[in-house]
Scaffold this motif. Structure first.
Motif, PDB file in Angstrom:
ATOM      1  N   GLN A  32      38.639 -77.456   4.362  1.00  0.00           N
ATOM      2  CA  GLN A  32      37.467 -77.136   3.543  1.00  0.00           C
ATOM      3  C   GLN A  32      36.795 -75.826   3.943  1.00  0.00           C
ATOM      4  O   GLN A  32      35.740 -75.475   3.418  1.00  0.00           O
ATOM      5  N   GLY A  33      37.410 -75.118   4.886  1.00  0.00           N
ATOM      6  CA  GLY A  33      36.912 -73.807   5.268  1.00  0.00           C
ATOM      7  C   GLY A  33      35.971 -73.786   6.444  1.00  0.00           C
ATOM      8  O   GLY A  33      35.390 -72.745   6.758  1.00  0.00           O
ATOM      9  N   MET A  34      35.824 -74.936   7.127  1.00  0.00           N
ATOM     10  CA  MET A  34      34.958 -74.969   8.296  1.00  0.00           C
ATOM     11  C   MET A  34      35.701 -74.403   9.505  1.00  0.00           C
ATOM     12  O   MET A  34      36.755 -74.912   9.871  1.00  0.00           O
ATOM     13  N   THR A  35      35.144 -73.392  10.105  1.00  0.00           N
ATOM     14  CA  THR A  35      35.757 -72.801  11.295  1.00  0.00           C
ATOM     15  C   THR A  35      35.193 -73.399  12.576  1.00  0.00           C
ATOM     16  O   THR A  35      35.795 -73.281  13.638  1.00  0.00           O
ATOM     17  N   SER A  36      34.010 -74.034  12.476  1.00  0.00           N
ATOM     18  CA  SER A  36      33.364 -74.650  13.633  1.00  0.00           C
ATOM     19  C   SER A  36      32.723 -75.964  13.205  1.00  0.00           C
ATOM     20  O   SER A  36      32.231 -76.078  12.079  1.00  0.00           O
ATOM     21  N   VAL A  37      32.732 -76.928  14.126  1.00  0.00           N
ATOM     22  CA  VAL A  37      32.200 -78.256  13.834  1.00  0.00           C
ATOM     23  C   VAL A  37      31.406 -78.730  15.042  1.00  0.00           C
ATOM     24  O   VAL A  37      31.905 -78.721  16.174  1.00  0.00           O
ATOM     25  N   ALA A  38      30.167 -79.159  14.804  1.00  0.00           N
ATOM     26  CA  ALA A  38      29.371 -79.776  15.857  1.00  0.00           C
ATOM     27  C   ALA A  38      29.657 -81.272  15.883  1.00  0.00           C
ATOM     28  O   ALA A  38      29.610 -81.937  14.844  1.00  0.00           O
ATOM     29  N   LEU A  39      29.998 -81.781  17.054  1.00  0.00           N
ATOM     30  CA  LEU A  39      30.276 -83.206  17.236  1.00  0.00           C
ATOM     31  C   LEU A  39      28.976 -83.858  17.694  1.00  0.00           C
ATOM     32  O   LEU A  39      28.535 -83.665  18.824  1.00  0.00           O
ATOM     33  N   THR A  40      28.346 -84.635  16.808  1.00  0.00           N
ATOM     34  CA  THR A  40      26.980 -85.106  17.048  1.00  0.00           C
ATOM     35  C   THR A  40      26.885 -86.629  16.897  1.00  0.00           C
ATOM     36  O   THR A  40      26.271 -87.124  15.934  1.00  0.00           O
ATOM     37  N   PRO A  41      27.455 -87.393  17.813  1.00  0.00           N
ATOM     38  CA  PRO A  41      27.328 -88.854  17.730  1.00  0.00           C
ATOM     39  C   PRO A  41      25.885 -89.298  17.917  1.00  0.00           C
ATOM     40  O   PRO A  41      25.079 -88.606  18.543  1.00  0.00           O
ATOM     41  N   HIS A  42      25.586 -90.471  17.371  1.00  0.00           N
ATOM     42  CA  HIS A  42      24.244 -91.027  17.522  1.00  0.00           C
ATOM     43  C   HIS A  42      23.911 -91.272  18.994  1.00  0.00           C
ATOM     44  O   HIS A  42      24.708 -91.850  19.737  1.00  0.00           O
ATOM     45  N   PHE A  43      22.719 -90.828  19.390  1.00  0.00           N
ATOM     46  CA  PHE A  43      22.163 -91.188  20.688  1.00  0.00           C
ATOM     47  C   PHE A  43      20.849 -91.887  20.428  1.00  0.00           C
ATOM     48  O   PHE A  43      19.849 -91.260  20.066  1.00  0.00           O
ATOM     49  N   TYR A  44      20.859 -93.223  20.568  1.00  0.00           N
ATOM     50  CA  TYR A  44      19.655 -94.019  20.353  1.00  0.00           C
ATOM     51  C   TYR A  44      18.904 -94.104  21.678  1.00  0.00           C
ATOM     52  O   TYR A  44      19.277 -94.857  22.579  1.00  0.00           O
ATOM     53  N   THR A  45      17.850 -93.324  21.752  1.00  0.00           N
ATOM     54  CA  THR A  45      17.177 -93.100  23.032  1.00  0.00           C
ATOM     55  C   THR A  45      16.479 -94.347  23.558  1.00  0.00           C
ATOM     56  O   THR A  45      16.179 -94.426  24.746  1.00  0.00           O
ATOM     57  N   GLN A  46      16.221 -95.315  22.695  1.00  0.00           N
ATOM     58  CA  GLN A  46      15.588 -96.554  23.139  1.00  0.00           C
ATOM     59  C   GLN A  46      16.603 -97.556  23.680  1.00  0.00           C
ATOM     60  O   GLN A  46      16.215 -98.606  24.216  1.00  0.00           O
ATOM     61  N   GLU A  47      17.901 -97.245  23.595  1.00  0.00           N
ATOM     62  CA  GLU A  47      18.938 -98.183  24.003  1.00  0.00           C
ATOM     63  C   GLU A  47      19.686 -97.779  25.267  1.00  0.00           C
ATOM     64  O   GLU A  47      20.263 -98.632  25.950  1.00  0.00           O
ATOM     65  N   GLU A  48      19.713 -96.500  25.593  1.00  0.00           N
ATOM     66  CA  GLU A  48      20.424 -96.037  26.790  1.00  0.00           C
ATOM     67  C   GLU A  48      19.828 -94.722  27.250  1.00  0.00           C
ATOM     68  O   GLU A  48      19.119 -94.045  26.507  1.00  0.00           O
ATOM     69  N   SER A  49      20.122 -94.366  28.490  1.00  0.00           N
ATOM     70  CA  SER A  49      19.643 -93.098  29.028  1.00  0.00           C
ATOM     71  C   SER A  49      20.560 -91.965  28.578  1.00  0.00           C
ATOM     72  O   SER A  49      21.684 -92.192  28.110  1.00  0.00           O
ATOM     73  N   ALA A  50      20.086 -90.749  28.742  1.00  0.00           N
ATOM     74  CA  ALA A  50      20.926 -89.594  28.424  1.00  0.00           C
ATOM     75  C   ALA A  50      22.178 -89.581  29.293  1.00  0.00           C
ATOM     76  O   ALA A  50      23.267 -89.253  28.812  1.00  0.00           O
ATOM     77  N   ALA A  51      22.039 -89.949  30.555  1.00  0.00           N
ATOM     78  CA  ALA A  51      23.199 -89.973  31.446  1.00  0.00           C
ATOM     79  C   ALA A  51      24.254 -90.968  30.964  1.00  0.00           C
ATOM     80  O   ALA A  51      25.462 -90.678  31.002  1.00  0.00           O
ATOM     81  N   GLN A  52      23.823 -92.127  30.508  1.00  0.00           N
ATOM     82  CA  GLN A  52      24.761 -93.116  29.994  1.00  0.00           C
ATOM     83  C   GLN A  52      25.444 -92.618  28.717  1.00  0.00           C
ATOM     84  O   GLN A  52      26.657 -92.769  28.548  1.00  0.00           O
ATOM     85  N   PHE A  53      24.657 -92.030  27.825  1.00  0.00           N
ATOM     86  CA  PHE A  53      25.230 -91.484  26.596  1.00  0.00           C
ATOM     87  C   PHE A  53      26.240 -90.388  26.906  1.00  0.00           C
ATOM     88  O   PHE A  53      27.344 -90.361  26.331  1.00  0.00           O
ATOM     89  N   LEU A  54      25.891 -89.471  27.790  1.00  0.00           N
ATOM     90  CA  LEU A  54      26.784 -88.350  28.097  1.00  0.00           C
ATOM     91  C   LEU A  54      28.070 -88.818  28.751  1.00  0.00           C
ATOM     92  O   LEU A  54      29.130 -88.219  28.538  1.00  0.00           O
ATOM     93  N   GLU A  55      28.018 -89.888  29.535  1.00  0.00           N
ATOM     94  CA  GLU A  55      29.238 -90.438  30.117  1.00  0.00           C
ATOM     95  C   GLU A  55      30.127 -91.031  29.024  1.00  0.00           C
ATOM     96  O   GLU A  55      31.346 -90.855  29.036  1.00  0.00           O
ATOM     97  N   ARG A  56      29.524 -91.734  28.073  1.00  0.00           N
ATOM     98  CA  ARG A  56      30.307 -92.259  26.952  1.00  0.00           C
ATOM     99  C   ARG A  56      30.911 -91.121  26.142  1.00  0.00           C
ATOM    100  O   ARG A  56      32.066 -91.197  25.712  1.00  0.00           O
ATOM    101  N   ARG A  57      30.140 -90.060  25.939  1.00  0.00           N
ATOM    102  CA  ARG A  57      30.654 -88.907  25.192  1.00  0.00           C
ATOM    103  C   ARG A  57      31.804 -88.236  25.930  1.00  0.00           C
ATOM    104  O   ARG A  57      32.796 -87.822  25.322  1.00  0.00           O
ATOM    105  N   ARG A  58      31.687 -88.147  27.252  1.00  0.00           N
ATOM    106  CA  ARG A  58      32.773 -87.546  28.035  1.00  0.00           C
ATOM    107  C   ARG A  58      34.067 -88.328  27.855  1.00  0.00           C
ATOM    108  O   ARG A  58      35.146 -87.741  27.677  1.00  0.00           O
ATOM    109  N   ARG A  59      33.965 -89.650  27.877  1.00  0.00           N
ATOM    110  CA  ARG A  59      35.167 -90.473  27.697  1.00  0.00           C
ATOM    111  C   ARG A  59      35.742 -90.320  26.290  1.00  0.00           C
ATOM    112  O   ARG A  59      36.959 -90.305  26.102  1.00  0.00           O
ATOM    113  N   SER A  60      34.881 -90.197  25.307  1.00  0.00           N
ATOM    114  CA  SER A  60      35.349 -90.019  23.938  1.00  0.00           C
ATOM    115  C   SER A  60      36.053 -88.679  23.760  1.00  0.00           C
ATOM    116  O   SER A  60      37.101 -88.592  23.101  1.00  0.00           O
ATOM    117  N   VAL A  61      35.490 -87.638  24.351  1.00  0.00           N
ATOM    118  CA  VAL A  61      36.128 -86.321  24.306  1.00  0.00           C
ATOM    119  C   VAL A  61      37.511 -86.382  24.939  1.00  0.00           C
ATOM    120  O   VAL A  61      38.487 -85.791  24.435  1.00  0.00           O
TER     121      VAL A  61
END
Length: 243
Positions: A32-61
Motif C-alpha cells: 500500500q506504499g507504506m515505507t515505515s510502520v509504527a508497532l504500537t500494541p496496547h499498553f493498559y497502564t492500570q493493568e501492568e507496569s511499563a517494565a512488564q509491558f516492555l518485556e512482553r514487547r521484547r518477546r514479541s519482537v
C-alpha cells in the motif's frame, strides 16, 4: 509514508495472533506504499507496569524478527498508551514513544467529555515529562468535534492528533476531514488489528488525495517530520538485533 498506529506485533493484544499474521500485515502495508510502520500494541497502564509491558514487547519482537525481510517496511517500536494516573508511576517513559522520538501515541478513555483529570495528566506528560502526546483516533470523541476551547487548549499545549483510515473511509469520513483541517498537527494510521481489521492505508491516502490534495500533503509532511525525529532506518536494525 508512515503508518503511525498498528497492532501488528504478535500475541501482544487483540491484534496479530501470531508471527505469520504479523508478517502478512507488514507486507500488505508495503504493498500500500507504506515505507515505515509504527508497532504500537496496547499498553493498559492500570493493568501492568511499563517494565512488564516492555518485556512482553521484547518477546514479541523476538518472535517476529526472523521473518523480517527486505520487502518489509521499516519498523518503529512504540505503544498505544492508555492514559490513566498509573502511567505517571513509571519513571521512564521514553521507551513507550515511537522510535527514538518524544512522540507517544495516547489513547483516552471513551467518555462523552474529557475530564479535568485527563487534561491534567496530558499537561504533566508535556511540561514535566517532555513528551508530545499524539491522541489516537480522535474522531471517536465528541469533544474533539464540538469543544473548540478544549481543542485549542490541547493544541497550544503541544498535543497532536491521529485518525484511523477506516474512519476516513467510512461513516465518520466527513468528521475526520473536518478535524484534519482544523486540528493542527495531524496523522493518519490504519489501527489495523488482523484479519477482521486489515490495514487500509493505501485506500485511505488515495481517498484523501481525491478529496483534498492539500490535506494529503499535510499528512505526508507531518509523517515525515515524525520519521525524522524517530530516527528512520535505525529501528529496523534495533528491532532485528534484540535478543
Amino acid at each position: 509514508m508512515l503508518d503511525i498506529h498498528t497492532h501488528i506485533l504478535p500475541a501482544m493484544d487483540d491484534g496479530a495472533r501470531d508471527s505469520a499474521q504479523a508478517l502478512s500485515m507488514l507486507e500488505q502495508l508495503a504493498e500500500q506504499g507504506m515505507t515505515s510502520v509504527a508497532l504500537t500494541p496496547h499498553f493498559y497502564t492500570q493493568e501492568e507496569s511499563a517494565a512488564q509491558f516492555l518485556e512482553r514487547r521484547r518477546r514479541s519482537v523476538a518472535m517476529l524478527r526472523p521473518l523480517l525481510h527486505a520487502g518489509c517496511p521499516e519498523v518503529l517500536l512504540g505503544a498505544e498508551v492508555y492514559l490513566t494516573r498509573y502511567l505517571l508511576a513509571n519513571e521512564e517513559l521514553s521507551d513507550l514513544c515511537i522510535g527514538h522520538s518524544c512522540y507517544m501515541l495516547v489513547e483516552l478513555p471513551m467518555r462523552d467529555s474529557l475530564s479535568n483529570e485527563m487534561l491534567e495528566l496530558l499537561k504533566v506528560l508535556i511540561y514535566e515529562r517532555e513528551i508530545i502526546p499524539v491522541l489516537a483516533h480522535v474522531e471517536r470523541y465528541r469533544d474533539f468535534l464540538s469543544r473548540t476551547d478544549i481543542v485549542g487548549f490541547l493544541t497550544a499545549a503541544g498535543c497532536q492528533f491521529q485518525s484511523d483510515a477506516d474512519a476516513l473511509l467510512g461513516l465518520l469520513g466527513g468528521r475526520t476531514i473536518h478535524m484534519m483541517q482544523t486540528h493542527g498537527v495531524y496523522y493518519l494510521g490504519s489501527d489495523c488489528h488482523g484479519t477482521d481489521r486489515p490495514p487500509r492505508m493505501g485506500e485511505a491516502m488515495a481517498a484523501l488525495l481525491h478529496k483534498s490534495p492539500q490535506l494529503h500533503e499535510k499528512i505526508q509532511r507531518h509523517a515525515q517530520r515524525m520519521l525524522t525525529a524517530a530516527g528512520e532506518g535505525q529501528m529496523r536494525e534495533t528491532c532485528a538485533s534484540q535478543p
